[in-house]
Each structure stands twice: as structure tokens, then as C-alpha cells.
Design a protein around this motif. Structure first.
Motif, PDB file in Angstrom:
ATOM      1  N   ARG A 118       0.833  -1.203   0.000  1.00 16.23           N
ATOM      2  CA  ARG A 118       0.000   0.000   0.000  1.00 16.23           C
ATOM      3  C   ARG A 118       0.868   1.253   0.000  1.00 16.23           C
ATOM      4  NH1 ARG A 118      -5.018  -1.142   4.215  1.00 16.23           N
ATOM      5  NH2 ARG A 118      -5.887  -2.978   3.113  1.00 16.23           N
ATOM      6  N   GLU A 119       0.229   2.370  -0.361  1.00 16.84           N
ATOM      7  CA  GLU A 119       0.954   3.646  -0.399  1.00 16.84           C
ATOM      8  C   GLU A 119       1.339   4.096   1.004  1.00 16.84           C
ATOM      9  OE1 GLU A 119       0.207   6.899  -3.843  1.00 16.84           O
ATOM     10  OE2 GLU A 119      -1.463   6.499  -2.500  1.00 16.84           O
ATOM     11  N   ASP A 120       2.465   4.783   1.074  1.00 14.15           N
ATOM     12  CA  ASP A 120       2.847   5.402   2.351  1.00 14.15           C
ATOM     13  C   ASP A 120       1.841   6.500   2.692  1.00 14.15           C
ATOM     14  OD1 ASP A 120       5.102   3.816   2.050  1.00 14.15           O
ATOM     15  OD2 ASP A 120       6.230   5.437   1.079  1.00 14.15           O
ATOM     16  N   SER A 121       1.582   6.644   3.958  1.00 13.42           N
ATOM     17  CA  SER A 121       0.584   7.628   4.396  1.00 13.42           C
ATOM     18  C   SER A 121       1.140   8.418   5.565  1.00 13.42           C
ATOM     19  CB  SER A 121      -0.705   6.908   4.812  1.00 13.42           C
ATOM     20  OG  SER A 121      -1.616   7.822   5.375  1.00 13.42           O
ATOM     21  N   TYR A 122       0.991   9.754   5.499  1.00 16.16           N
ATOM     22  CA  TYR A 122       1.504  10.642   6.542  1.00 16.16           C
ATOM     23  C   TYR A 122       0.343  11.288   7.292  1.00 16.16           C
ATOM     24  CZ  TYR A 122       6.040  10.417   4.152  1.00 16.16           C
ATOM     25  OH  TYR A 122       7.209   9.995   3.596  1.00 16.16           O
ATOM     26  N   HIS A 123       0.531  11.502   8.586  1.00 14.47           N
ATOM     27  CA  HIS A 123      -0.366  12.388   9.326  1.00 14.47           C
ATOM     28  C   HIS A 123       0.407  13.025  10.476  1.00 14.47           C
ATOM     29  CE1 HIS A 123      -0.966   8.576  11.598  1.00 14.47           C
ATOM     30  NE2 HIS A 123      -1.221   9.360  12.640  1.00 14.47           N
ATOM     31  N   PHE A 124      -0.245  13.956  11.173  1.00 16.97           N
ATOM     32  CA  PHE A 124       0.458  14.828  12.116  1.00 16.97           C
ATOM     33  C   PHE A 124      -0.253  14.806  13.463  1.00 16.97           C
ATOM     34  CE2 PHE A 124       0.614  16.354   7.780  1.00 16.97           C
ATOM     35  CZ  PHE A 124       1.982  16.403   7.532  1.00 16.97           C
ATOM     36  N   LEU A 125       0.538  14.851  14.529  1.00 17.35           N
ATOM     37  CA  LEU A 125       0.001  14.763  15.884  1.00 17.35           C
ATOM     38  C   LEU A 125       0.427  15.966  16.710  1.00 17.35           C
ATOM     39  CD1 LEU A 125       0.879  11.004  16.606  1.00 17.35           C
ATOM     40  CD2 LEU A 125      -1.283  11.920  15.725  1.00 17.35           C
ATOM     41  N   VAL A 126      -0.382  16.275  17.716  1.00 17.92           N
ATOM     42  CA  VAL A 126      -0.046  17.308  18.695  1.00 17.92           C
ATOM     43  C   VAL A 126      -0.289  16.725  20.074  1.00 17.92           C
ATOM     44  CG1 VAL A 126      -0.518  19.633  19.562  1.00 17.92           C
ATOM     45  CG2 VAL A 126      -0.717  19.153  17.109  1.00 17.92           C
ATOM     46  N   PHE A 127       0.734  16.760  20.934  1.00 17.19           N
ATOM     47  CA  PHE A 127       0.616  16.281  22.308  1.00 17.19           C
ATOM     48  C   PHE A 127       0.667  17.480  23.244  1.00 17.19           C
ATOM     49  CE2 PHE A 127       3.350  13.522  19.725  1.00 17.19           C
ATOM     50  CZ  PHE A 127       2.574  12.375  19.654  1.00 17.19           C
ATOM     51  N   THR A 128      -0.158  17.482  24.286  1.00 19.62           N
ATOM     52  CA  THR A 128      -0.180  18.584  25.251  1.00 19.62           C
ATOM     53  C   THR A 128       0.000  18.017  26.650  1.00 19.62           C
ATOM     54  OG1 THR A 128      -1.762  19.727  23.828  1.00 19.62           O
ATOM     55  CG2 THR A 128      -1.449  20.617  26.036  1.00 19.62           C
ATOM     56  N   ASP A 129       0.966  18.574  27.412  1.00 22.17           N
ATOM     57  CA  ASP A 129       1.181  18.076  28.770  1.00 22.17           C
ATOM     58  C   ASP A 129       0.291  18.825  29.760  1.00 22.17           C
ATOM     59  OD1 ASP A 129       2.358  20.524  29.333  1.00 22.17           O
ATOM     60  OD2 ASP A 129       4.403  19.779  29.288  1.00 22.17           O
ATOM     61  N   LEU A 130       0.439  18.515  31.052  1.00 26.46           N
ATOM     62  CA  LEU A 130      -0.416  19.102  32.078  1.00 26.46           C
ATOM     63  C   LEU A 130      -0.244  20.606  32.197  1.00 26.46           C
ATOM     64  CD1 LEU A 130       0.000  16.431  34.903  1.00 26.46           C
ATOM     65  CD2 LEU A 130      -1.995  16.797  33.431  1.00 26.46           C
TER      66      LEU A 130
END
Length: 1151
Positions: free
Chosen positions: A134-146
Motif C-alpha cells: 500500500r501507499e505510504d501515508s503521513y499524518h500529524f500529531l499534537v501532544f499537550t502536557d499538564l
């Protein structure tokens, strides 16, 4: 151990299916026992985090050579689940576990990196095996701490054949049957949102992984991670960093300034997804902190659109929970009762809409916004005028890159094409940022006018009064949000960000427009594209060998040194960025002293990017030997001393840290107030700031009873004041009347309709005159300008058998007396007109328009007091506020003739302050007057209108001297021993000279052959000579002596004149009449002007002496406190400033 600078990489995490489980599944597939490919649970397989190499040493001071904070690490326990004898597969088969292996595996990760939810986020749809590639797939994440700190991740899902080339029990697996492909997710985590750059990096990684053997899989990713850990982040400003990762050249764009975010995404994406109207609806929901859920079939699109929208709101910052990608197992997050911004797959749209209430649902793919209850949203819209301005600007955007390629040929160089696309995107991003910022400024323009900085209060009710009625509901919701509270806190802290700069730049235009007209007609703001430099890093070494890494850093230091030497000295901002980068590299390669020297250079190039915490950490980590070496290098010794002083100041401020976060709303009092509480309450309300006026108001409101003001009385007074203010704004004069008064005049008070000697109508009071607004067909009848009044008295007019109270005015140049039957209003109008008359006389005699403004305030306060008290003592109480009329009656107001002829004008730098501040230093530059008041506050006035144009803070200590060194540099010597340099063009103070060891007491400049040099002296007696171009101490001073030296003393009223060739004693003395001390002296033409203080009174005096005859020519009386500062404006005018009991600046004509 020293704190290391943040680099590009925090960690690289590989997520997928463990190899033993893949083997089991592969066997079942080969045996045709799998009916369908199962949905598996992803696990963390690898974690790579810096530092990757370190020097073997016993020293506790060693630093791992990587751009990363020194991280405390912990174990992430990876569950192997081998404690069960069998595991049930999705098709019902079981697999026996007979291998002897440990039940858990420890993976070392940075302490503040939470990997629990990461597998779900890397595979938000679940981990699905496949029968084909299958094709490579990219996505983006954001993590937030306390604490609200965000970390960013870029994920690529990459499919690889199961057991490709794998060997088990000595036999190679035969994959001739149907193949099985499993996805791996590589997630690169960074402290900064370098989405495009990290996507490029992962693309390069896949090029290496595809031909790699399974055995080399982990080592390839580790080397990739180690290379990224060697990449320093660019400092704020116009210097980017690039590196070659083969086959791509990757660029890290810098932030615009310290407070701006990194922008490495395509900001035009929301404009492609939504209409302008829908886009404004989404922004309105964000400003009102609604519960928003974005939906899309493309996981990458969710984060990119959400991030772009939040960037549109800068400098407002989203304060609520923010999860732009929710995995299918996290949908319960949407039940949270607080505001949030989250993102889901479009397949969950109907489910979410049905199961949750009061959500705003945004379909990114279709560009639709609705609520979970209906297909529309019932929320206030962004103010109409601001929205129309935004849409008209947005219509002009060119959003399609292909249109700009029509005239170009096909490119053959991939990196050149990428560079071309990046330049186009940078231009679009800049345009969109400016349009979005203009929208925010238009929405919140004028907020600072309703702030009380001393008490940290925002008067929200008064702010709302100035908004259009149709926009009230929007502002009422926004004013209660966390995002607005944070914005207010920055305004109260006088943060100099993009909002304050644009608001200041457009303020002059804004003042000439009504609020609604302003937003529609604000001219398009053109921001010149700043020239950008790109520093290219050396080619990466083998990243897991300490020796090669150290050589790599040496090469980088060498390259930066060459760049510094090739940069002209007048490009100080660029030099600062090179020094900053070299300081980072020296820090991670353990060259601490060299790093400190680079950071020291920032004081002279751009102190705004000085990394205080990093330098403090470096200083604290210096071993004894290096500390001794630093003491032998003067510039480092000064830096270390400065760091220690800053630490002491920071400890002293820690007790008051909460004050910088506090934001209060003005509320009416609920208890009786003594004088001190009353002063604070009046200042917070915004009615008046001057303490003297508030004290007189307190006396007026407490006439006849205890010296305290009750809550009910204050409420009535406050209401009447605000109603009077609103009525004045609503007075609409016909054109036939407006043509008789000045454009700046406003009607502040209207009487009832009364009979007068000039007809029937209402008497109108402006800041300049009284006139009759006739009844019937409105007309204008001049009554008097205040300066023309000769007599004001209460009389009575006969009417049948009655005597009706009336006000009589005798006007200069008119035979007949003006009389108005004001009846019960007579006494009040008598007080108000007399106060305005006295204020006008004082303003004319002292050439100080501020007296007129203060008299108007006094008159309006009288009106509010009479309306509040409603008793027979009301007029007597109001008379307590007749300040100027009382001065006129008690003290002769005549200004000496000589002073009146010489004095041209006065300005009051303390007009917005609670009490006058002493004028410490004055400086005139062409078209501008610079005034320094207490604790480093500098105010800049336009020399043609004497209006305030800029305010800035320079350090935290008193300024002793100022000097215009060239067209763009103002030098300011401070009590804290620093010379601060302000750019006249940018109006920022971002350079400092720190060589003096005591307070700087004087500055001078001259041409030395073709070189401009500046002189500075300090209290311990040292004199330094500076090359203005390089800001380096150039040579020992050689003073150009004149024949005479004039000196004055603060404790003597005598001027001493010395021969330069004989300094044993003065050859002439001039006694200044009635003078107890002199504080400043200046030569103008053939005169010497001396500022001092009188002996018989504490009022300030200026003496003008002839330089040839040494005689006193004039004695001027223009200040109520000692004259503390004096300067010349092109030898045509002299400007003088006085101490804190006066606080004003007088402009004098030079004969």
C-alpha cells in the motif's frame, strides 16, 4: 550539568506488530487458516532519543553531543504478553507459546514523553495487515502536557512484507505463496511544529528503508534519528537552517521573533476548504471557546487545518484541550464538558452528532459547519465591519500555485523546484498572516484604552459600550473566555507582539475615524518581505561515533566563523543569529567558554534573542578551572557578573510572580470605602487617574458626614457619570452648527431648554466655548469663548412677581451682558463656567493645554456630584472640585513677562499616570522629542503636534543620559551601568553595551577623521571611546579642549567658569539670584541655559547667561519643581523637564 538547547529531534518512535506475532499470523496465512486479515493492536517497538553518543569520562560535567535537553529517562515497560500459554486469534485458532522469554522488555525513553497513547494515534484507524503493498501515508500529531506545553509529531505509515528475508530455526521462510504486508509507523517527535521539514525527513528515511534488510531495519532508523539529533534549531529572525538528508535538501524556517510560533505548514489550506463566510464562522467559534470537532477522511488534513486556524488567531492562544487526531478508541473524549478542539474521521460524523450535544461539527472535506442539534449554528458572528474587511482582503489572495507556473518550463532539478514552491508558500503565508492579524486587531482594537495597568484592571463594561449594538453578544461571550484572559494579561504586561505593533501602526489612522468606519476603510497594510539567509549545515558524519560527531561540530563552528567574518558590521541582526547558532554548537560540544563569548556578543547585536536560561545553566556548570579562565577574560567576567545580578533580581521578583498573571474586572464596591480604597476604586473605574483630583472628589462626596463613601452613593455617582458621558457622545449637531466650531470640539454638557437674552434654546459647553443651540430650527449663537470672559455671576431675572435665578456673563468686546434663566441649574453652571474660565486662563498663561483638559474634568465631576447628592449641600460639595477657580482667587496667576514671552508650550508626559513622574532626561532628534521618566520608561513625542507616538521600557533603572548617535541609534546610559541602544526605525531596544562597571553618567559623539566615535563616562571615573559602526571600544580618549569649562553644583547657586589650562581654581564665578542648586546645563548659540531650583521656594528656575560677558540675561519661572533635564532643538528651542512634583516639559524660544 548544563541545560542543552532544544534540537530538532525529541525522539523517534517505531510502532507496529511484534515479530513473534507476525510469524504466527504468517504461518496461519500460509496454511490458509485466516478467513480475513485481523485488526491488530499496535505496540511500541523502538524508541530512539538523544543523546546517542557520549565521551567515556569520569567527569560529571560531560555533555552528550546532541541538540537536546539533558533528559531524565525512565523505563517504558513494553508488554510482551508471554505469560499466557495460549492466545486466541481472530479466526478462533490458538497459538501455543513455548519460547522461553522474559515477560517484559524495558525501553528507555525521555521522562516527559508519554508513549501510552502513541500506538493508537499512529494508527488511529487501527493496525490492518494487507495482502498487497500500500501507499505510504503521513499524518500529524499534537501532544499537550499538564502545563499546556505542546509537542508535535509527524507519522508515516509504511508497509513492509512480513518476514522478508527472515530466518527461523536455520531455515529461510518460503514466501512463494500469497504475501502478507504489515504496516510500521515511524513517528518523529519534536518540540516545534516543523511539519513540512519532518515530513521531508521521513520521506528520505523511507528511501533508505525500502532496500534495507530486516536485520538492518532498526539500525537504519537509529542512524536517521542520530542525524536529526545533530540539527540545531534556527534562532528567531531571518536566518533559516538547511541540511542534506539525501536525496532532499531540508529547510528549517525560523520564527519571526521570540514570541512568534514556528510556521512550517501551508496556511492557505483552510481557504481551499471553506468559503470566507464559513471560515469566519469557525474562527468565531474558536474565539468563543466552543466545543469543536473537525471531521475529515484524511487524518493529515485534520491537524494541518486546525493548526492553520489557531495560527490565524495569533497572538491569541488557544487555552483549552486540543487533540486534532482522535483514534477510534478515544471517542469518549468528546463527552468532556469543557471547551475543546478535537478531530475525528468522517466515518464517525453521524455517530458523534447523534450521541453528543452542544457540539460544533466542522466537515473539513465538504467545507460545512453545523451544530450537533441542527444544520446551522446559533452563535454570535464576528463583528460585521471586521468580517467585511477580512473578506475584501481575502478576495485578493492568489491561492493556486499552478497559475504562477504558466510561463515557466519544466523543472529538472527536484530541489530547485522544491525551493521555488517554498518561496511561493512563504509569500502566501506572510500575506495570510497579515490578513488574519488585521482581523484580530480590528476585533480587539482599543482594548488597551480600558486597562488600568497599575491595578491590573480591565473595565469590560466600558469596553462593551464602545462596540456596535449588533456586536455586543459576540463580545460578551468572548470577554469571558480563557483565550481573551490570556490576551489581556499580555496587554497588561505591555507585551510588544504583532498585535501591539500593528495596532500602534494603525492607531493614528484609527483616531481620525469612527469605529465602524475605521474597519471598512483601513488601508491595506503592506509589510516588506524581509531578506532571508539560509545557513547550510555540513554533511552529516557517521552519527553514532563520538569522534566523527565532534569533528562535525568543529566544521560547523568553522563555517559559522566564516559567515560571521563575511557579514558587514551594519547587519547586526544577521550577525546575532550566526553568533547564536555558534553558541549552540559550542554548548553541545563542551566548549563552554566559547559558547559564553558567542552569547555575550548578542548584547551588541540583538539582545532580544539572548538565551538567558541556557547562559545561566552554562555559568552554573562551569568547573573551577574554566571559571578561573573566564575571570581572566574581561567580557566573560562581565557576562557572569550580569548573570548573577539577574539571578538575584529574579529571586526578588519571585514573590510577586502572581501579579504578572493577575487580571481583574472592574466591579462596583460592596462596602464603605475610606480615602485609600476610594482612590483605588476611582482609578480602576477609569473615571480619572490623578490622585489630587480624586482626593477633592472624595471631599465633595463626603460633605456633611463621615469621611467614607458608601456603595450606594458610589453606584449612583458612577451611573450618572457614565450616563453623562454617553449623552455627550450622542449629541448630534447639524452642519450649520458644526461649521462654527473646531473639528476637535465636542459638546460635553447641554442645559435644559431655557430663555436667554439671545433667544430660547439649550446652552452647550465644549472644551473651548459656550454657545446657544436654539430651539425650533437648530441654530448657532455664540455666547463666549472662555478666554474672552470678564465676569461670571449668579443673578435673578424678574418674571411677574417672581425672581428667576439666572446666570450673567460679561464678555470682552461686547457691550450687552448675556443672561440665561437657568433656574435650578444656575448654581451648577456658575461653578462649571468659572472653572472652565480659570482653566483657560491658566492654560494660556502657562502655555499648557493640559490645564484646560483638567478643568473640563473638574466641571464634569461637579455635574455628577450634584446629580448624586440631590441635597441642599450639593452645590457646596461640588465647589470642592473648583480647583482652578480657587487657585485664581487665592494665588496671583500672573506669569512673569519674561517667562511668558519666552515660553512657547508645555507637555505633560504623566498625563495618563496617577501622579506626576520626574523627567530624568530629554533628547531632541529631528521631528521627535525623547523623554525619560522613572525606572527606564521612555516616551517619544511628535515634535510638530507634541502628541505621544511611542512608549518603551529600557531596563529597570533610572536613565542618566541620552544621545542621538546616528540616524537610527539612540544611546541611553543607565544607573544599572548599561548603555541601551534603541533603533529609531523599529522602535525596539535590542542592543546593549555592558563594558562599564558603574552607572553611566554621560554620553557624547564626534567625528574623528572619517570615523564617528562616541564617548561614555561612568560614576567610577572611567571614560570609554566607541567605534559607532562596530560598537567596540576603539582607543583611549583624546578630548578636544575648548578654552573654558562651565560647572554647576546641585547644592550651590553658583556657576564656576574655568580656564582649561589652569584647573586649580575657577577664574570667574557667577552667583545665581535666589538659587539653592543647579541640576543641568547646556550651551545654545552664545548662551548657557542652567536649570535649577529656587531658594525661597521649591519651584524650578532657568537662568540664561551670556557666554562672552558672563552675565545673567534672563530668569525664567516655568516649573513647580526643580529643573532636572534640559536639551536643545536645533538651537531654535530649548526644552526643560522638571521633578516629580511638576513632571512637565516646557518648550522655550531661543532669542
Amino acid at each position: 550539568m548544563a541545560e542543552l538547547p532544544s534540537g530538532l529531534l525529541e525522539a523517534c518512535v517505531v510502532v507496529g506488530v511484534p515479530s513473534d506475532k507476525l510469524r504466527d499470523l504468517y504461518q496461519l496465512q500460509q496454511q490458509s487458516k485466516l478467513n480475513e486479515l485481523p485488526l491488530l493492536e499496535a505496540e511500541v517497538l523502538q524508541v530512539h532519543a538523544p543523546p546517542f553518543v557520549s565521551k567515556e569520562t569520569n567527569s560529571s560535567q560531560s555533555i552528550g553531543p546532541a541538540f537536546s535537553r539533558v533528559q531524565r529517562r525512565r523505563s517504558f515497560i513494553k508488554k510482551k504478553r508471554r505469560d499466557r500459554a495460549a492466545e486466541v486469534l481472530p479466526n478462533g485458532e490458538t497459538t501455543n507459546r513455548t519460547e522461553a522469554s522474559s515477560a517484559t522488555e524495558d525501553i528507555s525513553v525521555p521522562k516527559d514523553l508519554d508513549l501510552i497513547a502513541l500506538p493508537q494515534l499512529c494508527f488511529p484507524d487501527g493496525l490492518q495487515l494487507a495482502n498487497e503493498q500500500r501507499e505510504d501515508s503521513y499524518h500529524f500529531l499534537v501532544f499537550t502536557d499538564l502545563f499546556g506545553n505542546r509537542t508535535h509529531g509527524v507519522v508515516v505509515q509504511y508497509y513492509r512484507s512480513c518476514l522478508e528475508g527472515a530466518v527461523q530455526n536455520g531455515h529461510r521462510w518460503n514466501s512463494s505463496k500469497s504475501r502478507l504486508y504489515t504496516p510500521f509507523a515511524m513517528c518523529v517527535i519534536s518540540k516545534f511544529p516543523y511539519y513540512n521539514a519532518l515530513k521531508d525527513c521521513l520521506s528520505c528515511l523511507l528511501v533508505q528503508l525500502r532496500p534495507a534488510r530486516q536485520a538492518d531495519f532498526e539500525e537504519t532508523i537509529k542512524e536517521f534519528s542520530a542525524k536529526l539529533s545533530l540539527v540545531p534549531l534556527p534562532p528567531p529572525g531571518q536566518l533559516h537552517v538547511s541540511f542534506n538528508l539525501r536525496p532532499l535538501n531540508v529547510v528549517l524556517p525560523s520564527r519571526e521573533d521570540q514570541d512568534s510560533p514556528v510556521i512550517d505548514i501551508d496556511l492557505h489550506l483552510p481557504f481551499l476548504c471553506f468559503t470566507h463566510t464559513t471560515l469566519l464562522q469557525v474562527l468565531s467559534c474558536l474565539l468563543q471557546e466552543q466545543r469543536l470537532v473537525f471531521f475529515s477522511a484524511d487524518w493529515a488534513r485534520l491537524t494541518l487545518v486546525a493548526e492553520s486556524l489557531l495560527l490565524y488567531l495569533q497572538p491569541l492562544s488557544w487555552q483549552q484541550p486540543y487533540v486534532p487526531v482522535l483514534a477510534r478508541g478515544m471517542l469518549d473524549f468528546l463527552m468532556a464538558p469543557t471547551a475543546f478542539l478535537m478531530g475525528c474521521h468522517i466515518s464517525h460524523f453521524d455517530e458523534v452528532a447523534a450521541e453528543t450535544e452542544e457540539l460544533i461539527l466542522v466537515n473539513v472535506d465538504d467545507g460545512i459547519i453545523q451544530s450537533s442539534c441542527s444544520e446551522t449554528i446559533d452563535l454570535p458572528a464576528i463583528p460585521l465591519a471586521a468580517a467585511e474587511s477580512f473578506m475584501s482582503r481575502a478576495e485578493c489572495l492568489q491561492l493556486h500555485y499552478d497559475l504562477e507556473l504558466c510561463h515557466l518550463g519544466a523543472g529538472t532539478d527536484a530541489n530547485a523546484l522544491r525551493c521555488q514552491r517554498r518561496e511561493w508558500q512563504t509569500r502566501r503565508n506572510t500575506e495570510i498572516q497579515n490578513i488574519a492579524l488585521e482581523l484580530v486587531v480590528n476585533i480587539f482594537r482599543g482594548v488597551q484604552d480600558f486597562l488600568n495597568h497599575e491595578h491590573r484592571v480591565f473595565n469590560s463594561e466600558e469596553f462593551l459600550r464602545t462596540r456596535e449594538p449588533a456586536d455586543q453578544s459576540f463580545y460578551k461571550k468572548v470577554l469571558e473566555t480563557h483565550i481573551f484572559h490570556s490576551f489581556l494579561r499580555d496587554r497588561l504586561n505591555r507585551k510588544r507582539d504583532t498585535f501591539s505593533r500593528m495596532e500602534q501602526n494603525t492607531r493614528n489612522y484609527a483616531h481620525s475615524q469612527t469605529f465602524s468606519n475605521l474597519l471598512c476603510h483601513l488601508p491595506g497594510l503592506k509589510f516588506p518581505q524581509k531578506a532571508v539567509k539560509v545557513f547550510r549545515l555540513p554533511e552529516f558524519p557517521p552519527p553514532l561515533a563520538y569522534h566523527y560527531v565532534q569533528n562535525y561540530y568543529s566544521d560547523m563552528v568553522s563555517s559559522l566563523g566564516k559567515a560571521i567574518n563575511a557579514t558587514p558590521t551594519d547587519e547586526s541582526a544577521l550577525l546575532a543569529r550566526y553568533h547564536y547558532l555558534r553558541g549552540l554548537v559550542n554548548t553541545v560540544s563542551n566548549r563552554r567558554l566559547d559558547a559564553l563569548e558567542d552569547f555575550q556578543s548578542l548584547y551588541k547585536t540583538d539582545s532580544d534573542i539572548f538565551p538567558s536560561q541556557m547562559v545561566k545553566s552554562l555559568v552554573d556548570s562551569l568547573p573551577e578551572g574554566e571559571r578561573l579562565q573566564a575571570d581572566k577574560r574581561p567580557e566573560l567576567k562581565r557576562l557572569i557578573s550580569q548573570v548573577k545580578r539577574d539571578q538575584e533580581r529574579e529571586r526578588a521578583r519571585n514573590g510577586n510572580w502572581h501579579e504578572e498573571d493577575a487580571v481583574k474586572r472592574f466591579k462596583l464596591p460592596k462596602k464603605y470605602m475610606q480615602l485609600g480604597e476610594f482612590v483605588k476604586c476611582i482609578q480602576e473605574s477609569g473615571i480619572v487617574k490623578d490622585q489630587g483630583t480624586i482626593h477633592r472628589l472624595f471631599d465633595a462626596l463626603t460633605v456633611g458626614h463621615q469621611k467614607q463613601v458608601g456603595p450606594e452613593l458610589f453606584r449612583v455617582f458612577y451611573t450618572i457619570w457614565k450616563e453623562t458621558e454617553a449623552e455627550a457622545q450622542e449629541v448630534c449637531l447639524p452642519a450649520s452648527v458644526l461649521e462654527h466650531i473646531e473639528p476637535s470640539e465636542c459638546v460635553f454638557k447641554l442645559s435644559s431648554s431655557v430663555k436667554t437674552s439671545r433667544g430660547v434654546g439649550k446652552i452647550a459647553m465644549t472644551q473651548r466655548r459656550l454657545f446657544l443651540l436654539t430651539d425650533g430650527r437648530p441654530g448657532y449663537v455664540e455666547v463666549a469663548q472662555y478666554r474672552d470672559l470678564q465676569e461670571v455671576k449668579v443673578s435673578s431675572a424678574p418674571f411677574l412677581l417672581l425672581r428667576i435665578p439666572s446666570l450673567k456673563l460679561r464678555v470682552q468686546g461686547r457691550k450687552e451682558t448675556f443672561e440665561a434663566n437657568l433656574k435650578t441649574e444656575t448654581e451648577l453652571w456658575n461653578l462649571m463656567v468659572k472653572e472652565m474660565w480659570a482653566g483657560r486662563n491658566m492654560a494660556d498663561q502657562h502655555k499648557d493645554p493640559q490645564y484646560m483638559q483638567q478643568a473640563l474634568t473638574n466641571a464634569l465631576l461637579m455635574d455628577a456630584v450634584v446629580g448624586s447628592l440631590q441635597s441642599n449641600k450639593a452645590i457646596y460639595a461640588a465647589s470642592k472640585l473648583a480647583h482652578f477657580d480657587r487657585i485664581k482667587m487665592e494665588v496671583p496667576m500672573m506669569v512673569p513677562k519674561t517667562t511668558a514671552e519666552t515660553l512657547k508650550h508645555k507637555i505633560n508626559p504623566s498625563v495618563e499616570l496617577a501622579a506626576p513622574q520626574a523627567v530624568d532626561v530629554l533628547l531632541y532628534t529631528p521631528g521627535q522629542l525623547w523623554v525619560s521618566v522613572s525606572m527606564g520608561k521612555v516616551m517619544v513625542f511628535d515634535a510638530s503636534s507634541w502628541s505621544l507616538t511611542h512608549t518603551c521600557h529600557v531596563g529597570n533603572a533610572r536613565l542618566n543620559c541620552m544621545l542621538g548617535v546616528d540616524k537610527d541609534q539612540i544611546w541611553m546610559g543607565s544607573e544599572d551601568s548599561v548603555i541601551y541602544i534603541i533603533s529609531m526605525v523599529a522602535m525596539v531596544c535590542n542592543r546593549q553595551l555592558t563594558e562599564h562597571r558603574a552607572e553611566v553618567t554621560g554620553l557624547a559623539v564626534q567625528m574623528f577623521f572619517s570615523q564617528k566615535v562616541a564617548y561614555s563616562c561612568s560614576a567610577e571615573g572611567s571614560v570609554m571611546v566607541w567605534d559607532v559602526a562596530t560598537l567596540q571600544v576603539s582607543f583611549k580618549p583624546t578630548l578636544c579642549y575648548k578654552e573654558e569649562l562651565w560647572s554647576v553644583c546641585m547644592d550651590s547657586g553658583e556657576v564656576c567658569i574655568w580656564h582649561i589650562k589652569d584647573t586649580t581654581k575657577p577664574y570667574h564665578r557667577v552667583a545665581l539670584q535666589d538659587c539653592s542648586g543647579c541640576y543641568c546645563v547646556i550651551k545654545v548659540k552664545n548662551q548657557v541655559w542652567i536649570g535649577g531650583v529656587g531658594r525661597s521656594s521649591t519651584k524650578g528656575k532657568i537662568y540664561i547667561l551670556d557666554t562672552e560677558r558672563h552675565q545673567i540675561l534672563k530668569e525664567l519661572h516655568g516649573h513647580n519643581d526643580k529643573v532636572t533635564a534640559i536639551c536643545s532643538a536645533e538651537d531654535r528651542y530649548v526644552l526643560s523637564g522638571a521633578g516629580k512634583h511638576d513632571g512637565k516639559v516646557a518648550i522655550w524660544k531661543v532669542e
